[in-house]
Design an enzyme around this catalytic site. Structure first.
Site, PDB file in Angstrom:
ATOM      1  N   ALA B  18      39.989  30.304 -45.415  1.00  0.00           N
ATOM      2  CA  ALA B  18      40.625  30.603 -46.704  1.00  0.00           C
ATOM      3  C   ALA B  18      42.134  30.761 -46.549  1.00  0.00           C
ATOM      4  CB  ALA B  18      40.006  31.864 -47.310  1.00  0.00           C
ATOM      5  N   GLU B  41      47.264  36.465 -37.967  1.00  0.00           N
ATOM      6  CA  GLU B  41      45.883  36.294 -37.503  1.00  0.00           C
ATOM      7  C   GLU B  41      45.707  37.151 -36.259  1.00  0.00           C
ATOM      8  OE1 GLU B  41      42.882  34.977 -38.152  1.00  0.00           O
ATOM      9  OE2 GLU B  41      42.272  35.611 -36.141  1.00  0.00           O
ATOM     10  N   CYS B  51      30.815  28.174 -38.674  1.00  0.00           N
ATOM     11  CA  CYS B  51      29.485  27.608 -38.926  1.00  0.00           C
ATOM     12  C   CYS B  51      29.062  26.660 -37.814  1.00  0.00           C
ATOM     13  CB  CYS B  51      29.446  26.832 -40.236  1.00  0.00           C
ATOM     14  SG  CYS B  51      30.624  27.368 -41.458  1.00  0.00           S
ATOM     15  N   ARG B  78      54.113  22.509 -39.636  1.00  0.00           N
ATOM     16  CA  ARG B  78      54.289  22.353 -41.075  1.00  0.00           C
ATOM     17  C   ARG B  78      55.046  23.548 -41.656  1.00  0.00           C
ATOM     18  NH1 ARG B  78      49.193  20.685 -43.988  1.00  0.00           N
ATOM     19  NH2 ARG B  78      50.763  19.727 -45.310  1.00  0.00           N
ATOM     20  N   TYR B 436      17.085   5.518 -56.460  1.00  0.00           N
ATOM     21  CA  TYR B 436      15.741   5.205 -55.985  1.00  0.00           C
ATOM     22  C   TYR B 436      15.707   3.866 -55.255  1.00  0.00           C
ATOM     23  CZ  TYR B 436      11.221   3.028 -55.829  1.00  0.00           C
ATOM     24  OH  TYR B 436      10.126   2.346 -55.375  1.00  0.00           O
ATOM     25  N   TRP B 444       9.389   8.782 -58.100  1.00  0.00           N
ATOM     26  CA  TRP B 444       9.799  10.057 -58.688  1.00  0.00           C
ATOM     27  C   TRP B 444      10.353  10.888 -57.538  1.00  0.00           C
ATOM     28  CZ3 TRP B 444       9.675  11.613 -63.804  1.00  0.00           C
ATOM     29  CH2 TRP B 444       8.915  10.859 -64.690  1.00  0.00           C
ATOM     30  N   ARG B 452       9.422  18.127 -63.519  1.00  0.00           N
ATOM     31  CA  ARG B 452       8.409  17.709 -64.491  1.00  0.00           C
ATOM     32  C   ARG B 452       7.326  18.771 -64.606  1.00  0.00           C
ATOM     33  NH1 ARG B 452       5.795  11.925 -63.362  1.00  0.00           N
ATOM     34  NH2 ARG B 452       3.852  13.035 -62.999  1.00  0.00           N
TER      35      ARG B 452
END
Lengths: 462, 462
Positions: B18, B41, B51, B78, B436, B444, B452
């Protein structure tokens, strides 16, 4: 004339996906004491997956019967009066009856109906040219077609195959023939294969196909097919070249099979398909439904009718029709034009409008193309993927997405398909909460990377 | 007090996803002549994928550096003034300044800001019990943690591993350790692993994990960790059993790291995370933003705040914060709670509400579970998949979807994630135009089969 019958009769024309889904669903809602169901099918099979034929030919599917979702016997066991090898040759709408002919005996008879389902499918475009009916030239629309092609492959010594057409069927058949060890040439009218993509994305398919050892010939119009002394195909000839061929597969596309409907005065759309309302009722007809490859569907992005022959739509249509014909309520709101395919390990997907579709319906748009990977870049087998997105000028509404990549690329188009259905903007898509873990996606899913870039372009900022 | 400076200063606390996404995006919008950016940091690394640690430990990722998306040097190139090993220990909101301490020297100094980004992340829950700090007991939150665990694995002769906790980190670490040849026992407080799923779906994960040779112990509370004479871990003890262990991995979860914010009087939510508005501004504060694992996010389905520590959200937050802090405009509308994971070839995904979430927020629902396959049933490697769907009583609005299956199962959750975001009903989902073709899906799609069935249950019909 129906007074003598004590129960309603539903007549279904066509025994594949749409027709038999409709019959099955109607039967689920109404038992045989309430509803008689008669279904006519001119071929030998019911409820089969035509989309599976390339994989049967290629050897991934070993047995034809695997492609049959429900056999005639299974339908009959559910009290559906299925009449195989019986072709409906006339609709008498005023009389509420259909005239059917036994394909083998030629015998004809009338059957009256209270409710009618038209599911006559599509017929392949067979080029009107010398040699198109020669031995060794095959379509791949039906199981019978597939069997005939397999018979040719089993008996032909030569290994040179020419596929005419580079749409879904063409590229899938190219894969099937490569897998069987053929030298495959694909002859394509367009400037790049997969004309359902923009040419810049089709170019990626082109390059990948050549990488697979498929010879891709674009901008080529087949003018005739040459045969040898034995009557079998010998070569495919285009405006300027000749391609030796031991077997030819035609994958040029299909047209709605609507001669019956047209002769009966039912409404057809610009692509020759039946026009229906949202409940899949033929427009202006209270008791006639139509679905599957013989109808046109509403494209929710362009607002116009399209003809999209695809098993997944046919099954949905059948479900909706059967529900309504069985006294329930269901609708088919339309499509966004999603399709996915593969050539060996190359996955190709698209949904929504191409650039030329957007131009045609008067939509101005921004277009972006990005490169990303199927998994986190550091995870094994992260494979590259190109995503193109069109977003409407000013509103930012997403108009279409095209994806070409390897494993994990194709079904990502579903993200865009749902977003298109919901009318989302590229900016809204940027915030989508998609599944993330390194084996499944980069931290920004490739579709979101495209959305972010599209949103920035629409709004003129980073 | 900022009068002496001729340009604005943005201070960022926290150098991972973040924080550094925010810094990078702000820099993209404003050059160093307009905006000074200082980032603190406390660790050694920036912008890394926590992760990815399980896959590094498991050997799929061979090099720690692969997990670093952008190094300190790249950020500095940067024009971001990055101060590593420097911990912010106090926020002085009235004075618009932060007090930072050099971790190694202990030296402290104040840095003033015009704009502040709080991206302090989360800290792992370390159980307060005897032995929790013993040698051989490891968390896997940071790259340093991962390195320490790898060092233990390299030097430990025994092959018995105990993982405490059966959430995402727990099951991913179980996979990692199985891959390294350990005998793995997962000790879990809940009745089934993966408490982010309903227990009936967690049961499927449980069975699959046992099928992979992992010993799964549910309903078990760890009371202490026993050590040997050398001070190294020897066993994990629960209320009624003892599990010998040569290495222990703690995957119990994390809490927002918000001590600084709390001490400064910034608003925290029920889960201890900072509360922000849609532009990721800390509520009530014009010039302070917060994002990543230290904030709570709005759950669009329940309408309530949740704490979801996940890299994909942290990256989006950073992007939004950087855009706003850089003078642009962006929002983060909220989440639907999508997550995907895997244990070897078992894929696990979820989005939206579980049954107990729905109960808690007063929503009545219908629940359905279906079995289907990842590809057409006749296509090679079609693998089974279970899909559970909750749909709101009467309205039919989809509330949540959980999927457990093999290859092709996990990312299908994205279909539901987009539908949830759009507020679709199960009936609307039934009509979705998804990709599909036999290698990609049954005719389906499994998610549509669930939709459904859910629609039918909501509407009391077939």
């Amino acid at each position: 004339m129906n007074m003598s019958r004590t129960r309603e009769r539903l007549v279904v024309i066509g025994g594949d996906a749409a027709g038999m889904s409709a019959a099955s669903q109607a039967r689920r809602l109404k038992g045989p004491d309430e509803l008689e169901i008669v279904a006519f099918e001119r071929g030998h099979f019911t409820s089969y997956s035509a989309c599976g034929i390339p994989y049967w030919v290629g050897g991934d599917v070993t047995d034809r019967d695997q492609l049959v979702a429900r056999t005639p016997e299974e339908h009959r066991a559910r009290a559906i009066d299925l009449r195989l090898r019986t072709e409906v040759v006339e609709l008498d709408l005023d009389g509420q009856r259909v005239r059917a002919r036994d394909v083998d005996s030629g015998e004809e008879s009338w059957t009256s109906y209270d409710k009618l389902v038209i599911a006559t499918g599509a017929r392949p475009i067979r080029p009107d040219m010398p040699g198109a009916d020669a031995a060794g030239v095959h379509g791949v629309q039906t199981l019978d077609d597939g069997q005939a092609l397999l018979d040719t492959l089993a008996h032909t010594r030569g290994r040179r195959a020419v596929v005419v057409g580079a749409g879904y069927i063409g590229v899938e058949m190219a894969e099937a023939l490569i897998k069987r060890g053929y030298e495959v040439t694909v002859v394509n009218r367009g400037s790049e294969p997969m004309s359902t993509l923009d040419p810049d994305m089709g170019r990626l398919v082109h390059e990948a196909m050549e990488g697979l050892g498929i010879t891709m010939v674009n901008d080529a119009e087949v003018t005739k097919i040459l045969t040898g002394d034995d009557g079998a195909v010998r070569a495919v000839v285009t405006q300027d070249r000749e391609f030796p061929a031991d077997v030819v597969v035609l994958g040029i596309g299909v047209r709605p099979e609507t001669a019956l409907a047209r002769d009966a005065g039912l409404p057809l759309g610009p692509h020759g398909g039946l026009l229906t309302d949202r409940s899949m009722r033929v427009r202006g007809r209270e008791n006639i439904w139509a679905g599957g490859d013989c109808v046109e569907v509403l494209d929710l992005v362009s607002g116009q009718e399209r003809h999209i022959p695809l098993g997944t739509h046919a099954n949905k249509h059948g479900q909706v029709i059967g529900t309504n014909a069985g006294g329930g309520y269901a609708t088919f709101p339309g499509v966004v034009g999603t399709a996915v395919s593969k050539v060996c390990d190359l996955e190709i997907a698209r949904t929504g409008l191409r650039e030329k579709d957007a131009h045609r319906v008067g939509l101005r748009f921004e277009s972006v193309t990005i490169e990303s990977t199927s998994r986190a870049g550091y995870y094994p087998n992260a494979s590259p993927m190109t995503v193109k997105m069109l977003a409407e000028h000013r509103t930012g509404r997403v108009l279409g997405v095209q994806i070409v990549g390897r494993e994990g690329a194709g079904k990502r188009v579903d993200i865009a398909a749902v977003a298109l259905t919901a009318g989302m903007t590229a900016e809204q898509m940027t915030a989508l909460d998609l599944g993330y873990a390194p084996p499944f996606s980069p931290v920004w899913d490739p579709v979101l990377v495209a959305a972010r870039k599209a949103a920035a372009k629409v709004h003129g900022s980073l």
